[in-house]
Design a protein around this motif. Structure first.
Motif, short mmCIF file in Angstrom:
data_model
loop_
_atom_site.label_atom_id
_atom_site.label_comp_id
_atom_site.label_asym_id
_atom_site.label_seq_id
_atom_site.Cartn_x
_atom_site.Cartn_y
_atom_site.Cartn_z
N TRP A 165 0.81 -1.22 0.00
CA TRP A 165 0.00 0.00 0.00
C TRP A 165 0.85 1.27 0.00
N SER A 166 2.17 1.15 0.15
CA SER A 166 3.04 2.32 0.17
C SER A 166 3.43 2.69 -1.25
N VAL A 167 3.05 3.90 -1.66
CA VAL A 167 3.28 4.35 -3.03
C VAL A 167 4.59 5.11 -3.16
N TYR A 168 4.91 5.94 -2.17
CA TYR A 168 6.11 6.78 -2.26
C TYR A 168 6.68 6.97 -0.86
N ARG A 169 7.99 6.77 -0.70
CA ARG A 169 8.66 6.98 0.59
C ARG A 169 9.93 7.78 0.35
#
Length: 591
Positions: free
Chosen positions: A549-553
């Motif tokens: 669910w993490s798109v951008y970090r």
């Protein structure tokens, strides 16, 4: 979207979270340690040396009404060492006679108050060879006079060998550092400021009006607090400093998006008025108004020193970059949310003045709304949900006094705010938010009573991550959030169709897809969760593998910005503090 249960079980998980936090450093040695806490001031000795000297100039500051001034400090000693340092003390008399209950005799500390800041003597070039040097300090008007102490023995075993002359501002009581905030109705702006004038000495007021109109006067409420209002160390001991008086005026019945001017001031008993500097603001839009509305959101910024003080293990190395980036973009900003971990004073109360001065160019022009974080509130047996010591004994008192927010009860730092096409529901993550609590019921009302035909954009805000984060700390036990958070709150977000949720606490940037129950879902069926905790404090690591669910970090310093001009689209941008440029963005669409 487009874009670059059980309370007993919950309590056990919360204890685990606290234990993990205690061992989670987030990076280099010394992170999380306030620079002033490294000074063992309770062990300080006084051994004045006639061959050592320290002198500060000029003696008088702010003769033209300035709130800040640069001071040159010259010093000498026969035998220099790397551990020599210069501390700024205020009030200027900082010996044992100023300690609570002390008369300068018998057992007890020789010095009982920490300095406001310090620099090592060897910051001055050639000091170790010559034993002479000069440093420059920036002082701000903080209601009291100043002096400089020359110490040997390093920070662990400080010995006072010389004290400088006294330095003072022309009017140390002057009203300073205005802070705007939206009131309990959309057409009310509040102005809060600090001064040395109590109500027995002067009447606080704000002169204000729409540009081109005759000004009117609004009276202000006045509050303060004492040591007994705080709950622990160091806030009640070496970190204590008198906060002065905090005044708040309420400017009512504003016309939407009109420009207003204002001045803070105090009427003395002889009729003379002491004025602050003239400022201006633009009134908020009315609920449902369609116009260009730009919202900046970030957390965990803290303060830093422009004169290079406290450099060793500095706690907020990038906060000035964030502050300056916001100032440069202020003409394109309508309101700011600083969502917890505000000043990182950690019980050293002088730092609250330092912080209010740092952000004054922002807070005096646009509403500056805050949320409660662990570094404002948490302390054992204080009523916090978490039993840590991060507030340094403040227990929320300075934050709740220094900054106004439209809460129903000041100690319960949750609130609702309407701003044009937005409704913001701001949680207090340091008080219990779980299902069945008073805060949970408030959040349900806040999210559920908005008219989405008029205010299409519904935003949830909390300091701790109550949604989704792949920060190392939150990934430690696989929860990827505060324990029991999603079990308690995700149903609310889904039922009320929350568009975006923002958090701080982890010092990084991350955004998710629209997500529900750990799965990406179509637009309108889930909430985008954004962590914007890179305001300035030390950066935090991510988990090695990003969840689906993490798109951008990004492990960098920055802030978020929401822009809406109609009910059909909402744009979000993540900007780095170092250059103000956009490094991630997305747009929500609605029919």
């Amino acid at each position: 979207m487009r874009g670059g249960g059980n309370l007993r079980h919950a309590s056990r998980l919360l204890l685990l979270a606290v234990a993990v936090a205690a061992c989670w450093g987030g990076g280099a040695e010394g992170h999380g340690v306030h620079p002033l806490s490294r000074i063992a001031i309770h062990r300080a000795r006084v051994a004045l040396d006639a061959s050592a000297a320290v002198r500060a100039s000029p003696n008088l500051l702010g003769s033209r009404g300035e709130d800040t001034a640069w001071v040159t400090v010259e010093f000498k000693i026969p035998r220099a060492s790397d551990g020599d340092w210069i501390g700024v003390f205020s009030p200027s008399n900082f010996n044992a006679s100023t300690c609570p209950g002390s008369h300068g005799s018998g057992p007890g500390p020789a010095i009982c108050s920490a300095p406001i800041k310090y620099q090592f003597a060897n910051y001055s070039s050639g000091y170790n060879m010559s034993g002479t040097g000069a440093l420059r300090f920036q002082l701000i008007n903080q209601r009291q006079d100043f002096s400089f102490g020359f110490f040997t023995g390093g920070l662990s075993n400080p010995t006072l060998v010389a004290v400088s002359n006294r330095i003072v501002f022309a009017n140390p009581k002057a009203p300073v550092y205005p802070r705007l905030a939206v009131g309990k109705t959309w057409n009310e702006m509040t102005v809060t400021w600090t001064s040395g004038y109590g109500i027995s000495e002067a009447h606080p007021l704000v002169e204000w009006g729409m540009k081109g109109s005759h000004p009117v006067h609004a009276p202000a409420d006045t509050v303060t607090f004492g040591r007994e209002s705080l709950c622990g160390e160091p806030a009640r001991s070496v970190g204590w400093r008198d906060p002065g008086f905090i005044h708040t005026a309420f400017l009512k019945n504003l016309s939407p998006e009109k420009e207003y001017y204002y001045k803070i001031g105090h009427t003395l008993h002889d009729g003379k008025v002491i004025w602050g500097k003239p400022k201006s603001f633009r009134a908020p839009p009315y609920p449902g108004q369609t116009s260009l509305q730009r919202v900046v959101i970030f957390g965990d910024m803290g303060k830093d020193e422009r004169d290079g003080s406290n450099e060793y293990q500095n706690y907020q190395p990038a906060s000035l970059n964030t502050t300056d980036a916001l100032i440069r973009d202020l003409d394109n900003t309508d309101i700011v949310f600083h969502i917890g971990d505000i000043s990182y004073a950690n019980g050293y109360l002088s730092q609250w003045d330092q912080f209010t001065q740092q952000v004054e160019p922002i807070t005096s022009r646009v509403p500056y709304m805050i949320a409660s974080g662990n570094h404002e509130r948490d302390f054992p047996n204080s009523g916090s949900l978490y039993n840590g010591t991060d507030s340094g004994g403040e227990c929320g008192v300075p934050a709740e006094t220094m900054y106004y927010v439209p809460t129903e009860k000041r100690d319960n730092y949750w609130y609702s705010m309407d701003y044009g096409m937005f409704r913001f529901c701001v949680a207090d993550s340091e008080h219990d938010w779980r299902e069945g609590t008073k805060q949970y019921r408030f959040l349900d009302r806040c999210l559920g009573t908005v008219d989405r035909a008029k205010q299409p954009w519904l935003v949830f805000i909390a300091h701790r991550v109550l949604g989704y984060s792949s920060g190392f700390f939150y990934g430690y036990d696989g929860a990827f959030a505060e324990p029991m958070a999603r079990q308690s709150l995700e149903g609310l977000w889904r039922r009320h169709r929350v568009d975006v949720a923002f958090y701080g606490h982890t010092h990084q940037y991350e955004r998710t897809c629209p997500v529900y129950e750990e799965r990406c879902v179509p637009d309108g069926h889930g909430t985008v969760h954004v962590v914007v905790g890179g305001g300035g404090s030390h950066l935090s690591n991510f988990t090695a593998v990003a969840p689906p669910w993490s798109v951008y970090r990004e492990m960098d310093y920055g802030f978020g910005k929401l822009t809406a001009s109609d009910a059909r689209s909402l744009q979000f941008e993540y900007r780095r503090s170092s250059d103000g440029k956009v490094y991630d963005s997305f747009t929500l669409h609605r029919d």
